[in-house]
Design a protein around this motif. Sequence first.
Motif, PDB file in Angstrom:
ATOM      1  N   ASN A 149       0.854  -1.174   0.000  1.00 43.73           N
ATOM      2  CA  ASN A 149       0.000   0.000   0.000  1.00 43.73           C
ATOM      3  C   ASN A 149       0.897   1.233   0.000  1.00 43.73           C
ATOM      4  OD1 ASN A 149      -1.849   2.004   0.449  1.00 43.73           O
ATOM      5  ND2 ASN A 149      -3.038   0.808   1.906  1.00 43.73           N
ATOM      6  N   ARG A 150       0.940   1.956  -1.111  1.00 43.87           N
ATOM      7  CA  ARG A 150       1.839   3.097  -1.244  1.00 43.87           C
ATOM      8  C   ARG A 150       1.403   4.296  -0.417  1.00 43.87           C
ATOM      9  NH1 ARG A 150       3.306   3.133  -7.642  1.00 43.87           N
ATOM     10  NH2 ARG A 150       4.440   1.167  -7.645  1.00 43.87           N
ATOM     11  N   SER A 151       0.129   4.404  -0.084  1.00 50.89           N
ATOM     12  CA  SER A 151      -0.312   5.552   0.706  1.00 50.89           C
ATOM     13  C   SER A 151       0.132   5.434   2.164  1.00 50.89           C
ATOM     14  CB  SER A 151      -1.827   5.699   0.628  1.00 50.89           C
ATOM     15  OG  SER A 151      -2.460   4.562   1.160  1.00 50.89           O
ATOM     16  N   ILE A 152       0.315   4.218   2.668  1.00 49.00           N
ATOM     17  CA  ILE A 152       0.749   4.010   4.044  1.00 49.00           C
ATOM     18  C   ILE A 152       2.272   3.937   4.129  1.00 49.00           C
ATOM     19  CG2 ILE A 152       0.704   2.409   5.980  1.00 49.00           C
ATOM     20  CD1 ILE A 152      -2.109   1.616   5.085  1.00 49.00           C
ATOM     21  N   HIS A 153       2.918   3.198   3.212  1.00 49.32           N
ATOM     22  CA  HIS A 153       4.370   2.998   3.220  1.00 49.32           C
ATOM     23  C   HIS A 153       4.975   3.692   2.008  1.00 49.32           C
ATOM     24  CE1 HIS A 153       3.813   0.042   6.363  1.00 49.32           C
ATOM     25  NE2 HIS A 153       2.890  -0.531   5.618  1.00 49.32           N
ATOM     26  N   GLN A 154       5.511   4.902   2.205  1.00 46.81           N
ATOM     27  CA  GLN A 154       6.076   5.653   1.086  1.00 46.81           C
ATOM     28  C   GLN A 154       7.484   5.200   0.737  1.00 46.81           C
ATOM     29  OE1 GLN A 154       4.586   7.475   3.674  1.00 46.81           O
ATOM     30  NE2 GLN A 154       2.695   7.889   2.596  1.00 46.81           N
ATOM     31  N   GLU A 155       8.255   4.690   1.711  1.00 49.09           N
ATOM     32  CA  GLU A 155       9.638   4.286   1.432  1.00 49.09           C
ATOM     33  C   GLU A 155       9.672   2.968   0.656  1.00 49.09           C
ATOM     34  OE1 GLU A 155       8.321   2.543   5.234  1.00 49.09           O
ATOM     35  OE2 GLU A 155       8.409   4.611   4.576  1.00 49.09           O
TER      36      GLU A 155
END
Length: 50
Positions: free
Chosen positions: A22-28
Amino acid sequence: MRHQVILKCKECGEENYYTTRNRSIHQERMEVTKYCPRSRTHTLHVEKKK
């Protein structure tokens, strides 16, 4: 929304695994220790750049 990512071995450079995150929660970028069949050991796998 979950996006498909490719995990690439940091030692040999082979693309071994496909997973989602999930890119919105985990940006790195994702880093996971997984088994590499080419070197037959557990190595660090990082998310491939697009």
